[in-house]
Enzyme design. Structure first.
Site, PDB file in Angstrom:
ATOM      1  N   HIS A   1      42.117  44.939  43.084  1.00 54.13           N
ATOM      2  CA  HIS A   1      41.707  45.020  44.663  1.00 54.13           C
ATOM      3  C   HIS A   1      42.445  45.923  45.472  1.00 54.13           C
ATOM      4  O   HIS A   1      43.722  46.271  45.238  1.00 54.13           O
ATOM      5  CB  HIS A   1      42.144  43.555  45.308  1.00 54.13           C
ATOM      6  CG  HIS A   1      41.510  42.310  44.640  1.00 54.13           C
ATOM      7  ND1 HIS A   1      40.124  42.056  44.566  1.00 54.13           N
ATOM      8  CD2 HIS A   1      42.123  41.397  43.853  1.00 54.13           C
ATOM      9  CE1 HIS A   1      39.960  41.017  43.797  1.00 54.13           C
ATOM     10  NE2 HIS A   1      41.269  40.592  43.340  1.00 54.13           N
TER      11      HIS A   1
ATOM     12  N   GLU B   1      46.424  38.185  46.341  1.00 52.42           N
ATOM     13  CA  GLU B   1      46.147  36.904  45.861  1.00 52.42           C
ATOM     14  C   GLU B   1      47.112  36.257  44.826  1.00 52.42           C
ATOM     15  O   GLU B   1      48.093  37.199  44.377  1.00 52.42           O
ATOM     16  CB  GLU B   1      44.737  36.672  45.009  1.00 52.42           C
ATOM     17  CG  GLU B   1      44.681  37.388  43.751  1.00 52.42           C
ATOM     18  CD  GLU B   1      43.197  37.704  43.239  1.00 52.42           C
ATOM     19  OE1 GLU B   1      42.352  37.873  44.045  1.00 52.42           O
ATOM     20  OE2 GLU B   1      43.188  37.895  42.017  1.00 52.42           O
TER      21      GLU B   1
ATOM     22  N   ARG C   1      35.613  46.389  40.066  1.00 48.04           N
ATOM     23  CA  ARG C   1      35.295  45.840  38.616  1.00 48.04           C
ATOM     24  C   ARG C   1      35.639  47.219  37.900  1.00 48.04           C
ATOM     25  O   ARG C   1      35.102  48.177  37.892  1.00 48.04           O
ATOM     26  CB  ARG C   1      34.117  45.321  38.443  1.00 48.04           C
ATOM     27  CG  ARG C   1      33.735  44.467  37.281  1.00 48.04           C
ATOM     28  CD  ARG C   1      32.537  43.850  37.337  1.00 48.04           C
ATOM     29  NE  ARG C   1      32.525  42.736  38.324  1.00 48.04           N
ATOM     30  CZ  ARG C   1      31.341  42.561  38.984  1.00 48.04           C
ATOM     31  NH1 ARG C   1      30.342  43.403  38.834  1.00 48.04           N
ATOM     32  NH2 ARG C   1      31.080  41.502  39.608  1.00 48.04           N
TER      33      ARG C   1
HETATM   34 ZN    ZN Z   1      41.197  38.972  41.927  1.00 47.68          ZN
END
Ligand code: ZN
Length: 716
Positions: A495, A513, A590
């Site tokens: 990210h 996160e 990704r």
């Molecule tokens: Zn993640």
């Protein structure tokens, strides 16, 4: 003498509800017209009740619609303000299900932020009533000074689209110009006499008549236009013409809308020495010194348990001197002296003193003690009520689900969610993200999306919403809480941080996160970080697909906590269930998807962005993982804190009383069951505790993951 009536129409507002009432009156229906306010509404200094402005306006209804059957409710109480109005509106007005409500507090309230908040509270309460009454307001004025709360009340009227009429712009100029002598219309420059009441009524009925005839149409407020533009229907449904459940975000902290008034039938008394409950029946709304408590002896003490961020106390000040004096304490601290001596001639007064003004939420102990009881006191000290405001309950959230190629069925089978399919990858438990919103399960906000509450009730989130206050920190609800069931491996991803996302992803937030492993297979691993030593090697490894060399897999076990900073290559591997706490963002790059196909095609990769944002070299594995499987019982254990969130584990075995002053708390029950306050909670429940909820009482045998975001703007 000529009143310029058109000047008196201060705000036309949204007249939809009023027009509906006019139509019903025209059809001869039965209608109830209520008047809420202070002494002028009550009819003070009118020689007979039927000569006060309220009765005269009521007469206009009867005369204008002779076929209809009207009921008159006068809920005026002398020398009381809109703060008391909030606390008594339900009982004194809304219990009659009125079709029209006139509300006025302009000479009872002052032009201060406090009264803007209390006036907003009473207006919201009236507009939000289930039967959607038409509400209008008007502003009385002090006839000698021109002082009133018109300025501050106008802001509320305009915002909510209330029709509003002004005495200062109509009758008052006749006094300043000398056309009318003050004493001809008011004996004390505050309360109108019969003539004055007649003039006040004429200003209101002129406006109502204009609206009835359709001579003035909606000049919707700026807010109303804005709401209409943003709404799907293109109609401003949020103001006085709209549906009750759809009020817009309040302009103030709005603590008073949910005020509760405690008298001797409903108070939670902790102890009582020397006080007597007064059980005599209250015959009329103005019969105000009833259902409270009396005391005559010095040292008499009574204490109550109340909940809220704002607390007030009501007592009688009497003209029969000398009278006793009491003190009021909140949680042991003296907050006010309640002096019952009232050196006036116009009669006993109901006083409302503030004891706590936007203090800490939750439970408090209020104690009233008589400290002086002079010889010859004719009347006992009369404690009328304790009023608490700002006491929101827990919000139980209904999650939404994501079905994925790597998902399973453990979310249904082990967490009890009623979601079909054997590809349930994610439960978005606490989410205001458009890709999967949580909705409120029950209570006053049932059915509302979390993002809607964030927009319309910033007060539930400690007013962190920068859309309502530029100084504030967040333009959206800051966190997103998920439970993830990975039956198969997730793609290898990374990210961006806020800075990169802002420039490259349309001003979006980046994503930080963290994971708490709820359950996993014996030999489970996660991908965290990579093995490239510099940028060149990183690009090389990605370009030539040397994945096994590139990715760093580390073993994990139940109870492990992993912080994933932006730029960290990561992937959840099959066999793992975890709870994820993250910034409210969905920007994922990704890197590699094991060459899997979805619907016959490979999923999109983001190689360039990944190379841009991956941190080289990676943070060491041991720095990233910490185990919290066994945390002490009945304790909160902080697992991680950064500028986006603080995440803790709570282990309850018995009872845990938890200090809480956070702008909001996200609670997810990950094991067992028990109680939160009075509510049953169990594994799989996601609960948002709003600002002002106060301390938590957790009981039972369970584990929770609890998080919050920093509310202070210093952390920006
Ligand atoms: Zn993640």
């Amino acid at each position: 003498m000529k009143i310029n009536y058109d000047n008196g129409i201060k705000n036309i507002g949204n007249t939809a509800r009023l027009k509906e009432v006019f139509a019903r009156a025209g059809r001869g229906e039965a209608l109830t017209i209520a008047f809420l306010g202070g002494s002028i509404t009550q009819g003070s200094l009118a020689s007979r009740p039927e000569l006060c402005y309220a009765a005269r306006v009521f007469k206009w209804w009867e005369e204008t619609f002779p076929k209809a059957k009207f009921t008159y409710i006068n809920a005026g109480i002398g020398a009381t303000d809109s703060q008391f109005g909030c606390a008594r509106a339900a009982e004194d007005v809304l219990s009659f299900k009125p079709d029209v409500i006139s509300v006025e507090y302009a000479v009872n309230d002052e032009n201060s932020p406090h009264y803007m908040e209390t006036f907003e509270g009473v207006v919201r309460k009236l507009l939000g009533a289930e039967n959607a009454p038409a509400v209008y307001t008007f502003y009385n004025v002090c006839y000698d000074t021109g002082v009133s709360a018109e300025e501050i009340h106008s802001k509320i009227a305009e915002y909510y689209g209330l029709p509003a009429f002004s005495i200062k712009s109509t009758i008052y100029p006749l006094l300043t110009s000398g056309e009318v002598k003050n004493r001809d219309i008011t004996p004390d420059d505050l309360h109108p006499n019969d003539k004055g009441h007649e003039m006040v009524a004429s200003v209101i009925t002129y406006g109502l008549e204009k609206i009835r005839r359709g001579e003035i149409v909606n000049s919707e407020s700026e807010n109303c236009k804005k709401v209409a533009e943003e709404s799907e229907s293109g109609i401003c449904e949020t103001v006085s013409g709209g549906t009750p459940g759809n009020l817009p975000a309040p302009l103030t902290a709005n603590a008073y809308e949910d005020s509760v008034r405690y008298r001797n039938q409903n108070a939670h008394i902790i102890s009582c020495e020397g006080w007597t409950a007064d059980d005599t029946k209250q015959e009329h709304i103005t019969d105000i010194f009833k259902n409270g408590w009396t005391a005559t002896e010095k040292g008499a003490k009574i204490s109550f348990k109340v909940k809220g961020t704002c607390i007030g106390v009501q007592y009688r000040r009497t003209v029969q001197l000398p009278a006793p004096v009491a003190v009021a304490r909140v949680d042991g601290e003296e907050k006010a002296k309640l002096d019952a001596n009232f050196d006036e001639t116009w009669g006993d007064k109901l006083c409302l003193d503030t004891l706590l003004d936007h203090g800490k939420g939750g439970e408090h102990v209020v104690e009233i003690e008589i400290i002086d009881a002079p010889e010859g006191s004719k009347l006992p000290f009369y404690l009328v009520s304790v009023i608490s405001s700002g006491n929101p309950g827990p919000l139980f959230l209904e999650p939404s689900f994501a079905h994925t190629i790597w998902g399973g069925k453990r979310l249904r089978e082990e967490f009890g969610y009623e979601e079909q399919g054997d590809d349930i990858g994610e439960c978005w438990g606490i989410s205001a993200h458009p890709s999967g919103e949580s909705t409120v399960r029950s209570g006053a906000y049932a059915g509302k999306k979390l993002s809607e509450l964030w927009e319309r009730h910033p007060e539930l989130f400690g007013n962190m919403n920068s859309k309502h206050d530029e100084e504030r920190k967040y333009d959206r609800f800051p966190l997103l809480i998920k439970i993830i069931d990975a039956k198969a491996d997730l793609s290898i991803q990374v990210h961006p941080d806020d800075e990169y996302a802002k420039v490259n992803e349309n001003g979006s937030l980046g994503k930080t996160e963290c994971w708490y492993i709820l359950d996993c297979d014996e030999d489970s691993t996660l991908v965290i970080g990579h093995n490239a030593k510099d940028k060149k090697e990183l690009e090389d490894m990605i370009d030539t697909g040397r994945w096994s060399e590139f990715i760093r897999e580390i073993p994990v076990k139940k109870g492990d906590f992993i912080q994933i900073d932006p730029g960290t290559v990561h992937a959840i591997k099959g066999g793992i269930m975890l709870l994820e706490t993250q910034q409210n963002s969905d920007i994922t790059y990704r890197v590699y998807d094991y060459d899997r196909l979805q619907n016959g095609k490979p999923r999109q990769l983001h190689v360039k962005q990944s190379k841009d944002v991956i941190t080289v070299p990676a943070k060491s594995a041991s720095e990233s993982v910490k185990n919290f499987a066994q945390t002490p019982e009945n304790t909160v254990t902080e697992m991680y804190s950064c500028k986006y969130y603080t995440v803790s584990k709570v282990n309850v075995n018995g009872k845990l009383d938890l200090e809480n002053d956070a702008p909001f708390l996200c609670l997810s029950v990950i094991r067992g069951e028990g109680k939160l306050g009075g509510s049953e909670i169990k594994k799989g429940d996601h609960i948002l505790l709003p600002a002002g909820y106060g301390n938590l009482l957790l009981e039972g045998h369970m584990e929770l993951v609890v998080s919050t975001a920093p509310g202070s703007i210093d952390n920006r």
